[in-house]
Design an enzyme around this catalytic site. Structure first.
Site, short mmCIF file in Angstrom:
data_model
loop_
_atom_site.label_atom_id
_atom_site.label_comp_id
_atom_site.label_asym_id
_atom_site.label_seq_id
_atom_site.Cartn_x
_atom_site.Cartn_y
_atom_site.Cartn_z
N SER A 160 -14.38 70.54 -0.95
CA SER A 160 -13.18 70.61 -0.76
C SER A 160 -12.90 72.17 -0.74
O SER A 160 -13.25 72.93 -1.60
CB SER A 160 -12.44 70.04 -2.53
OG SER A 160 -12.61 68.71 -2.36
N GLU A 245 -15.18 68.72 -16.00
CA GLU A 245 -14.20 68.11 -14.98
C GLU A 245 -13.69 66.67 -15.53
O GLU A 245 -12.52 66.29 -14.99
CB GLU A 245 -15.07 67.91 -13.63
CG GLU A 245 -14.36 67.26 -12.33
CD GLU A 245 -15.20 67.07 -11.13
OE1 GLU A 245 -16.65 67.10 -11.44
OE2 GLU A 245 -14.63 67.13 -10.04
#
Length: 386
Positions: A160, A245
Protein backbone atom coordinates in the site's frame (compact mmCIF):
# COMPACT_ATOMS: atom_id res chain seq x y z
CA UNK A 1 -10.97 -6.09 33.06
CA UNK A 2 -10.30 -2.86 34.96
CA UNK A 3 -10.81 0.29 32.92
CA UNK A 4 -12.13 3.26 34.80
CA UNK A 5 -11.75 6.88 33.74
CA UNK A 6 -10.22 9.12 36.41
CA UNK A 7 -10.83 12.84 36.88
CA UNK A 8 -7.54 13.46 35.04
CA UNK A 9 -8.73 11.23 32.19
CA UNK A 10 -11.94 13.20 31.92
CA UNK A 11 -10.00 16.48 31.83
CA UNK A 12 -7.74 15.03 29.13
CA UNK A 13 -10.88 14.15 27.13
CA UNK A 14 -12.23 17.69 27.43
CA UNK A 15 -8.90 19.18 26.34
CA UNK A 16 -8.65 16.80 23.36
CA UNK A 17 -12.23 17.55 22.33
CA UNK A 18 -11.63 21.30 22.46
CA UNK A 19 -8.42 21.12 20.41
CA UNK A 20 -9.99 18.89 17.77
CA UNK A 21 -13.05 21.10 17.50
CA UNK A 22 -10.83 24.10 16.82
CA UNK A 23 -8.31 22.43 14.51
CA UNK A 24 -9.83 19.59 12.44
CA UNK A 25 -9.64 20.47 8.78
CA UNK A 26 -12.86 20.13 6.79
CA UNK A 27 -11.23 20.14 3.37
CA UNK A 28 -11.94 16.87 1.48
CA UNK A 29 -9.09 14.36 1.68
CA UNK A 30 -7.61 13.48 -1.76
CA UNK A 31 -7.68 9.78 -2.58
CA UNK A 32 -4.28 9.40 -4.25
CA UNK A 33 -1.01 10.91 -5.44
CA UNK A 34 1.22 13.66 -4.08
CA UNK A 35 -1.84 15.65 -2.98
CA UNK A 36 -2.80 12.78 -0.67
CA UNK A 37 0.71 12.64 0.77
CA UNK A 38 0.83 16.39 1.40
CA UNK A 39 -2.65 16.35 2.98
CA UNK A 40 -1.94 13.48 5.39
CA UNK A 41 1.52 14.70 6.41
CA UNK A 42 0.23 18.25 6.97
CA UNK A 43 -2.51 16.93 9.27
CA UNK A 44 0.00 14.78 11.18
CA UNK A 45 2.34 17.79 11.51
CA UNK A 46 -0.54 19.91 12.83
CA UNK A 47 -1.25 17.31 15.53
CA UNK A 48 2.43 17.31 16.50
CA UNK A 49 2.68 21.09 16.68
CA UNK A 50 -0.52 21.13 18.72
CA UNK A 51 1.02 18.70 21.22
CA UNK A 52 -1.23 15.74 20.42
CA UNK A 53 0.98 13.35 18.39
CA UNK A 54 2.17 10.06 19.85
CA UNK A 55 -0.05 10.06 22.93
CA UNK A 56 1.41 6.79 24.27
CA UNK A 57 4.88 7.10 22.70
CA UNK A 58 7.96 7.84 24.88
CA UNK A 59 8.58 11.50 25.69
CA UNK A 60 12.25 11.27 24.67
CA UNK A 61 11.21 10.58 21.07
CA UNK A 62 8.58 13.29 20.81
CA UNK A 63 5.55 11.51 22.27
CA UNK A 64 3.46 12.39 25.32
CA UNK A 65 4.37 9.29 27.34
CA UNK A 66 0.78 8.75 28.48
CA UNK A 67 -1.15 5.55 29.15
CA UNK A 68 -3.06 3.41 26.65
CA UNK A 69 -6.23 4.63 28.33
CA UNK A 70 -5.37 8.21 27.27
CA UNK A 71 -4.58 6.86 23.78
CA UNK A 72 -8.03 5.27 23.72
CA UNK A 73 -9.64 8.54 24.81
CA UNK A 74 -7.76 10.44 22.09
CA UNK A 75 -8.98 7.95 19.45
CA UNK A 76 -12.55 8.24 20.72
CA UNK A 77 -12.50 12.01 20.51
CA UNK A 78 -10.68 11.86 17.16
CA UNK A 79 -13.49 9.73 15.71
CA UNK A 80 -16.18 11.84 17.35
CA UNK A 81 -14.72 14.97 15.71
CA UNK A 82 -14.63 13.12 12.35
CA UNK A 83 -10.97 14.06 12.00
CA UNK A 84 -9.23 13.00 8.76
CA UNK A 85 -8.20 9.37 8.39
CA UNK A 86 -4.54 10.04 7.63
CA UNK A 87 -4.10 6.49 6.40
CA UNK A 88 -0.84 7.28 4.63
CA UNK A 89 0.72 7.55 8.10
CA UNK A 90 -0.87 4.27 9.29
CA UNK A 91 2.11 1.94 8.74
CA UNK A 92 4.59 4.38 10.27
CA UNK A 93 2.52 5.23 13.33
CA UNK A 94 0.93 1.82 13.96
CA UNK A 95 3.47 -0.74 12.71
CA UNK A 96 6.96 0.64 12.27
CA UNK A 97 6.96 3.12 15.14
CA UNK A 98 5.70 0.72 17.84
CA UNK A 99 8.02 -2.00 16.49
CA UNK A 100 11.03 0.33 16.71
CA UNK A 101 10.03 1.34 20.24
CA UNK A 102 9.90 -2.35 21.24
CA UNK A 103 12.80 -3.80 19.23
CA UNK A 104 14.83 -1.00 17.61
CA UNK A 105 18.29 0.31 18.52
CA UNK A 106 18.70 3.71 20.15
CA UNK A 107 20.05 5.11 16.87
CA UNK A 108 17.02 3.80 14.94
CA UNK A 109 14.60 5.23 17.50
CA UNK A 110 16.32 8.62 17.65
CA UNK A 111 16.34 9.00 13.88
CA UNK A 112 12.93 7.65 12.83
CA UNK A 113 10.45 8.17 15.68
CA UNK A 114 10.52 11.99 15.83
CA UNK A 115 10.23 12.18 12.03
CA UNK A 116 7.14 9.96 12.11
CA UNK A 117 5.42 12.09 14.73
CA UNK A 118 6.30 15.35 12.94
CA UNK A 119 4.75 14.14 9.69
CA UNK A 120 8.06 14.14 7.82
CA UNK A 121 8.17 10.55 6.57
CA UNK A 122 5.81 7.93 5.14
CA UNK A 123 6.36 4.18 5.63
CA UNK A 124 5.04 1.19 3.72
CA UNK A 125 5.07 -2.54 4.43
CA UNK A 126 7.11 -5.19 2.58
CA UNK A 127 5.77 -8.47 3.97
CA UNK A 128 3.52 -10.13 1.33
CA UNK A 129 5.06 -11.95 -1.61
CA UNK A 130 3.82 -13.43 -4.90
CA UNK A 131 2.90 -17.14 -4.55
CA UNK A 132 3.13 -17.01 -0.75
CA UNK A 133 -0.57 -16.30 -0.14
CA UNK A 134 -1.26 -15.71 3.55
CA UNK A 135 1.68 -17.86 4.61
CA UNK A 136 4.15 -15.19 5.70
CA UNK A 137 6.70 -17.83 6.68
CA UNK A 138 6.99 -18.86 3.02
CA UNK A 139 8.65 -15.59 2.01
CA UNK A 140 11.55 -16.06 -0.43
CA UNK A 141 12.99 -12.59 -0.92
CA UNK A 142 16.59 -13.16 0.11
CA UNK A 143 19.33 -10.99 1.54
CA UNK A 144 23.01 -11.97 1.51
CA UNK A 145 25.64 -10.32 3.68
CA UNK A 146 28.32 -8.44 1.73
CA UNK A 147 30.65 -6.53 4.05
CA UNK A 148 28.53 -4.21 6.17
CA UNK A 149 25.48 -4.45 3.88
CA UNK A 150 22.65 -6.83 3.01
CA UNK A 151 22.14 -7.39 -0.72
CA UNK A 152 18.43 -7.97 -1.38
CA UNK A 153 16.87 -9.75 -4.36
CA UNK A 154 13.22 -10.73 -4.84
CA UNK A 155 9.79 -9.15 -4.88
CA UNK A 156 7.05 -7.93 -2.54
CA UNK A 157 3.43 -7.43 -3.54
CA UNK A 158 0.31 -5.58 -2.32
CA UNK A 159 2.45 -2.77 -0.94
CA UNK A 160 0.00 0.00 0.00
CA UNK A 161 1.23 3.46 -1.01
CA UNK A 162 4.72 2.15 -1.77
CA UNK A 163 5.04 4.79 -4.50
CA UNK A 164 4.47 7.54 -1.91
CA UNK A 165 6.64 6.10 0.89
CA UNK A 166 10.09 7.08 2.15
CA UNK A 167 10.85 3.89 4.09
CA UNK A 168 9.69 0.29 4.11
CA UNK A 169 9.51 -2.29 6.89
CA UNK A 170 10.97 -5.19 4.93
CA UNK A 171 11.12 -8.90 5.77
CA UNK A 172 13.92 -10.83 4.05
CA UNK A 173 15.31 -14.36 4.33
CA UNK A 174 18.89 -14.06 5.57
CA UNK A 175 19.50 -17.79 6.29
CA UNK A 176 18.05 -20.04 3.56
CA UNK A 177 19.06 -23.20 5.46
CA UNK A 178 17.16 -22.32 8.64
CA UNK A 179 13.66 -23.69 9.44
CA UNK A 180 10.72 -21.88 7.84
CA UNK A 181 10.08 -19.39 10.64
CA UNK A 182 13.72 -18.74 11.39
CA UNK A 183 16.47 -17.21 9.29
CA UNK A 184 14.32 -14.12 8.59
CA UNK A 185 15.33 -10.52 9.31
CA UNK A 186 13.24 -7.31 9.72
CA UNK A 187 15.06 -4.41 8.07
CA UNK A 188 14.48 -0.72 7.34
CA UNK A 189 14.64 -0.11 3.59
CA UNK A 190 15.10 3.40 2.16
CA UNK A 191 12.69 3.56 -0.81
CA UNK A 192 15.19 5.64 -2.81
CA UNK A 193 17.84 2.90 -2.73
CA UNK A 194 19.15 2.01 -6.24
CA UNK A 195 17.89 -1.31 -7.65
CA UNK A 196 14.23 -0.94 -6.63
CA UNK A 197 11.48 -1.01 -9.26
CA UNK A 198 7.89 -0.17 -8.30
CA UNK A 199 5.05 -1.21 -10.61
CA UNK A 200 1.40 -0.20 -10.02
CA UNK A 201 -1.26 -2.89 -9.46
CA UNK A 202 -4.67 -2.23 -10.96
CA UNK A 203 -7.57 -2.78 -8.57
CA UNK A 204 -11.23 -1.72 -8.56
CA UNK A 205 -10.35 1.85 -7.58
CA UNK A 206 -7.42 2.05 -10.04
CA UNK A 207 -6.10 3.43 -12.35
CA UNK A 208 -7.48 6.73 -11.12
CA UNK A 209 -6.83 5.85 -7.49
CA UNK A 210 -3.53 4.01 -7.33
CA UNK A 211 -3.07 2.28 -4.00
CA UNK A 212 -0.93 -0.88 -4.37
CA UNK A 213 2.42 -1.47 -6.04
CA UNK A 214 4.59 -4.53 -6.55
CA UNK A 215 8.20 -3.91 -5.56
CA UNK A 216 11.13 -5.67 -7.27
CA UNK A 217 14.59 -5.74 -5.63
CA UNK A 218 17.67 -6.21 -7.82
CA UNK A 219 20.89 -6.23 -5.77
CA UNK A 220 19.48 -3.60 -3.39
CA UNK A 221 22.11 -2.77 -0.77
CA UNK A 222 20.84 -2.06 2.74
CA UNK A 223 23.22 -1.28 5.65
CA UNK A 224 23.36 -4.01 8.29
CA UNK A 225 22.74 -1.24 10.82
CA UNK A 226 19.17 -1.12 9.43
CA UNK A 227 18.35 -4.57 10.83
CA UNK A 228 15.78 -4.21 13.64
CA UNK A 229 16.31 -6.72 16.44
CA UNK A 230 18.85 -9.46 15.79
CA UNK A 231 19.85 -10.82 12.41
CA UNK A 232 17.78 -13.96 11.60
CA UNK A 233 15.33 -13.14 14.42
CA UNK A 234 12.92 -11.19 12.23
CA UNK A 235 9.99 -13.59 12.73
CA UNK A 236 9.70 -12.55 16.37
CA UNK A 237 10.02 -8.88 15.39
CA UNK A 238 7.35 -9.36 12.69
CA UNK A 239 4.98 -10.97 15.20
CA UNK A 240 5.38 -7.83 17.31
CA UNK A 241 4.54 -5.72 14.25
CA UNK A 242 1.44 -7.80 13.44
CA UNK A 243 0.39 -7.75 17.09
CA UNK A 244 0.32 -3.95 16.98
CA UNK A 245 -1.49 -4.00 13.61
CA UNK A 246 -4.21 -6.37 14.81
CA UNK A 247 -4.53 -4.80 18.23
CA UNK A 248 -4.02 -1.17 19.18
CA UNK A 249 -3.84 -0.08 15.52
CA UNK A 250 -7.45 -1.22 15.07
CA UNK A 251 -8.82 0.90 17.90
CA UNK A 252 -9.18 4.11 15.88
CA UNK A 253 -10.85 2.27 12.98
CA UNK A 254 -13.27 0.51 15.30
CA UNK A 255 -14.33 3.80 16.88
CA UNK A 256 -14.49 5.56 13.51
CA UNK A 257 -16.87 2.92 12.19
CA UNK A 258 -19.11 3.24 15.23
CA UNK A 259 -19.48 6.93 14.34
CA UNK A 260 -20.16 5.95 10.70
CA UNK A 261 -23.02 3.66 11.77
CA UNK A 262 -24.66 6.53 13.68
CA UNK A 263 -24.34 8.73 10.58
CA UNK A 264 -25.93 5.98 8.48
CA UNK A 265 -28.88 5.86 10.87
CA UNK A 266 -29.37 9.61 10.37
CA UNK A 267 -29.07 9.18 6.59
CA UNK A 268 -31.68 6.40 6.63
CA UNK A 269 -34.01 8.51 8.77
CA UNK A 270 -33.70 11.42 6.31
CA UNK A 271 -34.26 9.24 3.25
CA UNK A 272 -37.03 6.98 4.44
CA UNK A 273 -38.92 9.42 6.66
CA UNK A 274 -40.67 8.66 9.90
CA UNK A 275 -39.12 8.98 13.30
CA UNK A 276 -36.91 5.95 12.89
CA UNK A 277 -34.99 4.16 10.12
CA UNK A 278 -36.67 1.04 11.50
CA UNK A 279 -39.70 2.13 9.42
CA UNK A 280 -37.93 0.35 6.54
CA UNK A 281 -37.71 -3.15 7.94
CA UNK A 282 -34.69 -4.64 6.20
CA UNK A 283 -32.51 -1.53 6.46
CA UNK A 284 -33.61 -0.99 10.05
CA UNK A 285 -32.81 -4.57 11.01
CA UNK A 286 -29.33 -4.36 9.47
CA UNK A 287 -28.64 -1.01 11.14
CA UNK A 288 -29.73 -2.38 14.51
CA UNK A 289 -27.42 -5.38 14.10
CA UNK A 290 -24.50 -3.11 13.13
CA UNK A 291 -25.07 -0.86 16.13
CA UNK A 292 -25.11 -3.91 18.41
CA UNK A 293 -21.96 -5.28 16.76
CA UNK A 294 -20.16 -1.96 17.23
CA UNK A 295 -21.13 -1.93 20.92
CA UNK A 296 -19.66 -5.43 21.26
CA UNK A 297 -16.52 -4.34 19.39
CA UNK A 298 -16.15 -1.39 21.75
CA UNK A 299 -16.33 -3.70 24.76
CA UNK A 300 -13.72 -5.92 23.12
CA UNK A 301 -11.52 -2.86 22.51
CA UNK A 302 -11.69 -1.95 26.17
CA UNK A 303 -10.71 -5.51 27.06
CA UNK A 304 -7.66 -5.41 24.74
CA UNK A 305 -6.56 -2.02 26.14
CA UNK A 306 -7.09 -3.15 29.72
CA UNK A 307 -5.06 -6.35 29.22
CA UNK A 308 -2.29 -4.52 27.35
CA UNK A 309 -2.08 -1.91 30.10
CA UNK A 310 -1.74 -4.71 32.64
CA UNK A 311 1.15 -6.14 30.62
CA UNK A 312 -0.83 -9.19 29.44
CA UNK A 313 0.21 -10.11 25.92
CA UNK A 314 -2.16 -12.52 24.21
CA UNK A 315 -3.73 -13.31 20.88
CA UNK A 316 -7.12 -11.81 21.77
CA UNK A 317 -6.42 -8.93 19.34
CA UNK A 318 -7.25 -11.40 16.57
CA UNK A 319 -10.79 -11.61 17.98
CA UNK A 320 -11.20 -7.87 17.50
CA UNK A 321 -9.50 -7.92 14.10
CA UNK A 322 -11.68 -10.77 12.77
CA UNK A 323 -14.95 -9.30 14.05
CA UNK A 324 -14.35 -5.64 13.22
CA UNK A 325 -13.09 -6.42 9.71
CA UNK A 326 -16.30 -8.20 8.76
CA UNK A 327 -18.48 -5.58 10.46
CA UNK A 328 -16.69 -2.86 8.47
CA UNK A 329 -17.47 -4.63 5.21
CA UNK A 330 -21.16 -4.94 6.13
CA UNK A 331 -21.25 -1.26 7.11
CA UNK A 332 -19.83 -0.13 3.76
CA UNK A 333 -22.30 -2.33 1.87
CA UNK A 334 -25.24 -1.03 3.89
CA UNK A 335 -24.13 2.58 3.34
CA UNK A 336 -24.57 2.04 -0.40
CA UNK A 337 -27.90 0.20 0.05
CA UNK A 338 -29.24 3.17 2.00
CA UNK A 339 -28.53 5.63 -0.80
CA UNK A 340 -29.77 3.09 -3.36
CA UNK A 341 -29.46 3.77 -7.12
CA UNK A 342 -27.97 7.18 -6.38
CA UNK A 343 -24.72 5.32 -5.67
CA UNK A 344 -24.40 4.58 -9.40
CA UNK A 345 -24.56 8.26 -10.23
CA UNK A 346 -22.03 9.40 -7.67
CA UNK A 347 -18.69 10.68 -8.98
CA UNK A 348 -15.69 8.41 -8.68
CA UNK A 349 -14.28 10.42 -5.82
CA UNK A 350 -17.42 9.94 -3.71
CA UNK A 351 -16.23 8.61 -0.34
CA UNK A 352 -19.13 6.13 0.01
CA UNK A 353 -18.41 4.41 -3.32
CA UNK A 354 -14.62 4.61 -2.90
CA UNK A 355 -14.56 3.08 0.57
CA UNK A 356 -17.12 0.42 -0.38
CA UNK A 357 -14.77 -0.79 -3.12
CA UNK A 358 -11.78 -0.56 -0.80
CA UNK A 359 -13.61 -2.53 1.92
CA UNK A 360 -13.06 -5.81 0.06
CA UNK A 361 -9.42 -5.72 1.17
CA UNK A 362 -10.24 -5.33 4.88
CA UNK A 363 -10.50 -9.07 5.55
CA UNK A 364 -7.23 -9.71 3.69
CA UNK A 365 -4.95 -7.07 5.21
CA UNK A 366 -3.06 -7.82 8.46
CA UNK A 367 -3.65 -11.54 7.94
CA UNK A 368 -6.77 -12.88 6.23
CA UNK A 369 -9.98 -13.68 8.08
CA UNK A 370 -9.00 -17.35 7.81
CA UNK A 371 -5.62 -16.66 9.43
CA UNK A 372 -7.34 -14.77 12.27
CA UNK A 373 -9.73 -17.69 12.87
CA UNK A 374 -6.82 -20.13 12.97
CA UNK A 375 -5.10 -17.95 15.59
CA UNK A 376 -8.30 -17.71 17.63
CA UNK A 377 -8.84 -21.49 17.45
CA UNK A 378 -5.30 -22.46 18.36
CA UNK A 379 -4.07 -19.71 20.72
CA UNK A 380 -7.26 -18.39 22.35
CA UNK A 381 -9.50 -21.50 22.43
CA UNK A 382 -6.67 -24.04 22.65
CA UNK A 383 -8.01 -26.18 19.82
CA UNK A 384 -5.66 -28.63 18.06
CA UNK A 385 -4.00 -27.46 14.85
CA UNK A 386 -5.96 -28.42 11.75
Amino acid sequence: MDLDFTAEDRQFREDARAWLMANVTREPRPHEGRELREYDLAWQRKQYEGGWAGVSWPVEYGGLGLSLTRQLIWFEEYARAEAPDNHLCFVGLNHAGPTLIAKGSEEQKAYHLPRLLKGETVWCQGFSEPNAGSDLGSLRTKAEIDGDHLVVNGSKIWTSHGHLADFQELLVRTDPDAPKHKGISWVICDMTTPGMDLRPINIMTAPHHQHFVQVFYDDVRIPLSNVVGDLNDGWKVAMSTLGFERGTAQIKDQIRYAVLVERMIEEARARFGGNSPLSKDEIGSRLAQLRADMAAARAMTYMVVSRAQAGIQGSEASLMRAMVGEVQQRARRLALDIIGPDALENPEDDDRVFYYLRSYSITIAAGTAEVQRNIIGERVLGLPRG
